[in-house]
Design a protein around this motif. Structure first.
Motif, short mmCIF file in Angstrom:
data_model
loop_
_atom_site.label_atom_id
_atom_site.label_comp_id
_atom_site.label_asym_id
_atom_site.label_seq_id
_atom_site.Cartn_x
_atom_site.Cartn_y
_atom_site.Cartn_z
N GLY A 87 -9.05 12.78 -5.91
CA GLY A 87 -9.23 13.60 -4.70
C GLY A 87 -8.86 12.89 -3.41
N LYS A 88 -8.25 11.72 -3.50
CA LYS A 88 -7.85 10.99 -2.30
C LYS A 88 -6.54 11.51 -1.72
CE LYS A 88 -10.09 6.71 -3.88
NZ LYS A 88 -9.87 5.29 -4.28
N VAL A 89 -5.73 12.13 -2.58
CA VAL A 89 -4.46 12.73 -2.17
C VAL A 89 -4.44 14.16 -2.72
CG1 VAL A 89 -1.94 12.68 -2.43
CG2 VAL A 89 -3.21 10.53 -2.15
N GLU A 90 -4.09 15.11 -1.86
CA GLU A 90 -4.07 16.51 -2.29
C GLU A 90 -2.68 16.87 -2.79
OE1 GLU A 90 -5.06 21.00 -0.55
OE2 GLU A 90 -5.15 19.24 0.77
N GLN A 99 7.88 -1.41 -11.13
CA GLN A 99 6.99 -1.22 -10.00
C GLN A 99 6.81 0.26 -9.69
OE1 GLN A 99 5.23 -3.70 -8.12
NE2 GLN A 99 4.20 -1.75 -7.64
N ASN A 100 7.90 1.02 -9.79
CA ASN A 100 7.83 2.46 -9.52
C ASN A 100 6.88 3.15 -10.49
OD1 ASN A 100 9.10 4.96 -8.17
ND2 ASN A 100 9.42 5.37 -10.34
N GLU A 101 6.89 2.71 -11.74
CA GLU A 101 5.99 3.31 -12.73
C GLU A 101 4.53 3.00 -12.39
OE1 GLU A 101 7.20 1.96 -16.58
OE2 GLU A 101 9.01 3.22 -16.61
N ARG A 102 4.28 1.79 -11.92
CA ARG A 102 2.91 1.45 -11.52
C ARG A 102 2.49 2.27 -10.30
NH1 ARG A 102 4.87 -3.78 -13.01
NH2 ARG A 102 5.42 -4.31 -10.85
N ASP A 103 3.42 2.42 -9.35
CA ASP A 103 3.11 3.21 -8.15
C ASP A 103 2.88 4.68 -8.50
OD1 ASP A 103 3.38 0.89 -6.70
OD2 ASP A 103 5.36 1.39 -5.88
N TYR A 104 3.68 5.19 -9.41
CA TYR A 104 3.54 6.59 -9.86
C TYR A 104 2.17 6.80 -10.50
CZ TYR A 104 4.33 10.74 -12.78
OH TYR A 104 4.22 11.97 -13.41
N ALA A 105 1.75 5.85 -11.33
CA ALA A 105 0.44 5.94 -11.96
C ALA A 105 -0.67 5.88 -10.92
CB ALA A 105 0.27 4.82 -12.99
N ALA A 106 -0.52 5.00 -9.93
CA ALA A 106 -1.52 4.89 -8.87
C ALA A 106 -1.58 6.17 -8.04
CB ALA A 106 -1.20 3.70 -7.97
N PHE A 107 -0.42 6.78 -7.82
CA PHE A 107 -0.37 8.03 -7.06
C PHE A 107 -1.09 9.14 -7.83
CE2 PHE A 107 1.94 11.88 -5.58
CZ PHE A 107 1.67 11.78 -4.23
N GLY A 108 -0.83 9.21 -9.14
CA GLY A 108 -1.51 10.20 -9.96
C GLY A 108 -3.01 10.00 -9.98
N ALA A 109 -3.44 8.73 -10.01
CA ALA A 109 -4.88 8.43 -10.00
C ALA A 109 -5.50 8.84 -8.67
CB ALA A 109 -5.09 6.94 -10.25
N ALA A 110 -4.76 8.64 -7.57
CA ALA A 110 -5.27 9.02 -6.25
C ALA A 110 -5.43 10.54 -6.15
CB ALA A 110 -4.33 8.51 -5.16
N ASP A 155 0.84 -1.19 0.00
CA ASP A 155 0.00 0.00 0.00
C ASP A 155 0.88 1.24 0.00
OD1 ASP A 155 -2.06 1.83 0.16
OD2 ASP A 155 -2.46 1.48 2.30
N PRO A 156 1.60 1.50 -1.10
CA PRO A 156 2.51 2.64 -1.14
C PRO A 156 1.81 3.97 -0.93
CG PRO A 156 2.21 1.74 -3.34
CD PRO A 156 1.59 0.77 -2.39
N ILE A 157 0.60 4.10 -1.43
CA ILE A 157 -0.13 5.37 -1.28
C ILE A 157 -0.49 5.58 0.18
CG2 ILE A 157 -2.03 6.78 -2.12
CD1 ILE A 157 0.01 5.80 -4.26
N GLY A 158 -0.88 4.50 0.85
CA GLY A 158 -1.20 4.59 2.27
C GLY A 158 0.02 4.96 3.10
N LEU A 159 1.20 4.40 2.75
CA LEU A 159 2.42 4.73 3.48
C LEU A 159 2.79 6.20 3.29
CD1 LEU A 159 4.63 1.58 2.74
CD2 LEU A 159 3.60 2.22 4.92
N LEU A 160 2.67 6.68 2.07
CA LEU A 160 3.00 8.08 1.79
C LEU A 160 2.01 9.02 2.49
CD1 LEU A 160 3.88 7.78 -2.00
CD2 LEU A 160 5.47 8.27 -0.14
N SER A 161 0.75 8.66 2.48
CA SER A 161 -0.26 9.49 3.15
C SER A 161 -0.02 9.50 4.66
CB SER A 161 -1.66 8.97 2.83
OG SER A 161 -1.93 9.06 1.44
#
Length: 489
Positions: A481-484, A466-477, A62-68
């Protein structure tokens, strides 16, 4: 008895040595060279060289969760700035994603050979700066995440950053692999060399960047060599005097830091409801604590300067949102400036996976790691603790803001230039690890073959995917509106 590593030193609990009585708890264990070689070779049975190619993302990632989650301890108004900077490219995302990668590295095979880790050894965290003897040296230059851990974690962080940067620059796959292999081979061969050198020779080793660029001239195209020399010459101009001209202006005859919210905000503006005199009294108290962490001659030097003004200044990518201050000091008559930077030190992203730091002050942790890994450190490097207005104690490390600092311009790199740079980073990282870890065991583990190099290159390619997939997921978040994120700053 299980061995324990603290700050790169291998220790054991108290035991009885034949004819020597008891060794105190925490005493350094002095193994024979043969035992250290055997230790390195034995580690290959635990983590074969080829196993370092392995990375399989787990379903619970859950990279987005860790960053948040990191946002909770940061300045709320600056967190969107951090996210905006991470959105610029897969490489800037990678720079800010040290925590997700630490979690990923914890799932990979580990050698068990511990050193003092940088903890965030991507290629932008290497650079040139002035030594106390006024030479331009090249070294690791970011220690926010430093902590003891498996040596290969730093190398994998570096290797993947080279692969990601190569993709961002549009380099072909073959060129990217050659760049990553250059870093891994340089690390491996340097460690082999350090294993054969006396310890003091290793400790004194450093990389004079200007001499090195001249030495590798044949590996650079003519325009690449000229560009490198130009950038190094420019580095000599980056000091407190130039920073004063850029960051300050005269107001009624007094030098004042220019306000540029949210990037630079004088402390008087941030805490406008607090009496300025009281505010600076508290700052002087904090500075007093910091001064006591310096060695005596440097403390004497610092005492010749007086504090003029303090401002918050946003820095970096991954560090955005942590509290960072610049302190304008004056050595006399307003013409002898000294800019210090006080940067908040939070627990390392490695702490959950490698264990809590032995230091109670996170600033001291960063400073101790820096002294251990760097050949030469800033003369004003120290630490302190601040009681925040919210009642939370915050730790800081302090250093000069500008002192011939130079970072490689990744976006302007060509494959041959980045390959040379990768080799410099690999050598530098090996030298840092050789100071803090068992260089003889490490060299024995690496074995002198290129199997390790290719495993690291395979890992870098897989992790860049993997970083590219995480970057895309971060952009989608962000889009959802899940990440400001503030992309206009």
């Amino acid at each position: 008895m299980a061995a324990k590593t603290e700050g790169g030193v291998r220790t054991r609990p108290a035991r009885r040595a034949p004819g020597k009585g008891s060794l105190p708890a925490g005493a350094v264990e002095h193994l024979s060279r043969a035992a250290r070689v055997a230790r390195g070779r034995d580690a290959r049975a635990v983590a074969p060289l080829e196993s370092h190619a392995d990375f399989t993302p787990g379903g619970a990632r859950d990279p987005i969760g860790l960053l948040s989650g990191q946002a909770e301890s940061r300045v709320a108004e600056l967190v969107p700035v951090r996210h905006g900077r991470m959105l610029v490219s897969p490489f800037t995302f990678y720079r800010g994603a040290a925590l997700p990668m630490a979690a990923d590295l914890a799932t990979t095979p580990t050698s068990g050979l511990w050193v003092q880790l940088c903890g965030d050894a991507h290629l932008s965290n290497f650079g040139a700066f002035a030594s106390p003897e006024r030479r331009l040296v090249f070294d690791v230059n970011d220690f926010d995440e430093t902590l003891p851990g498996p040596f290969e974690w730093d190398l994998k962080r570096l290797a993947a950053s080279l692969e990601v940067a190569g993709r961002d620059n549009g380099f072909p796959a073959k060129a990217r692999r050659e760049i990553v292999l250059a870093a891994a081979e340089s690390y491996r061969t340097a460690m082999g060399g350090f294993a054969e050198q006396p310890l003091l020779q290793v400790w004194y080793a450093h990389l004079d960047i200007e001499k090195t660029i001249s030495d590798v001239r044949s590996q650079l195209k003519a325009h690449g060599y000229k560009a490198a020399k130009k950038m190094l010459a420019k580095a000599h101009t980056k000091d407190s005097t130039k920073a004063m001209g850029k960051l300050t202006t005269l107001v009624e005859g007094r030098r004042r830091i220019i306000s540029d919210p949210p990037m630079i905000v004088p402390i008087e503006e941030l805490f406008s409801d607090v009496d300025a005199g009281q505010l600076y009294d508290e700052i002087h108290t904090v500075l007093g604590k910091y001064r006591r962490t310096l060695q005596s001659d440097r403390r004497h030097l610092l005492e010749q300067f007086t504090l003029v003004q303090v401002a918050r200044k946003v820095v970096g990518v991954g560090s955005v949102g942590t509290r960072a201050w610049i302190l304008l000091m004056d050595g006399g008559g307003g013409v002898e400036p000294l800019f210090l930077q006080a940067k908040e030190a939070q627990p390392s992203v490695l702490a959950e996976y490698c264990g809590r730091s032995r230091y109670g002050n996170q600033g001291e942790r960063a400073v101790a790691g820096q002294h251990l890994m760097q050949a030469e450190s800033d003369i004003f490097l120290g630490w302190t603790r601040v009681a925040g207005p919210d009642g939370v104690n915050r730790d800081f490390y302090v250093r000069q803001l500008k002192d011939w600092k130079f970072s490689f311009p990744i976006e302007q790199a060509i494959p041959s230039g980045l390959r040379v740079y990768a080799g410099l980073c690999g050598w530098t990282l090996a030298r840092a690890h050789a100071r803090s870890g068992d260089r003889i065991a490490l060299a024995a583990y690496l074995d002198g073959s290129d199997a390790f190099d290719h495993a690291i290159a395979d890992f870098a390619e897989t992790y860049a995917d993997q970083n590219e997939r995480d970057y895309a997921a971060f952009g989608a978040a962000v889009k959802a509106g899940k990440v400001e994120a503030a992309t206009e700053i």
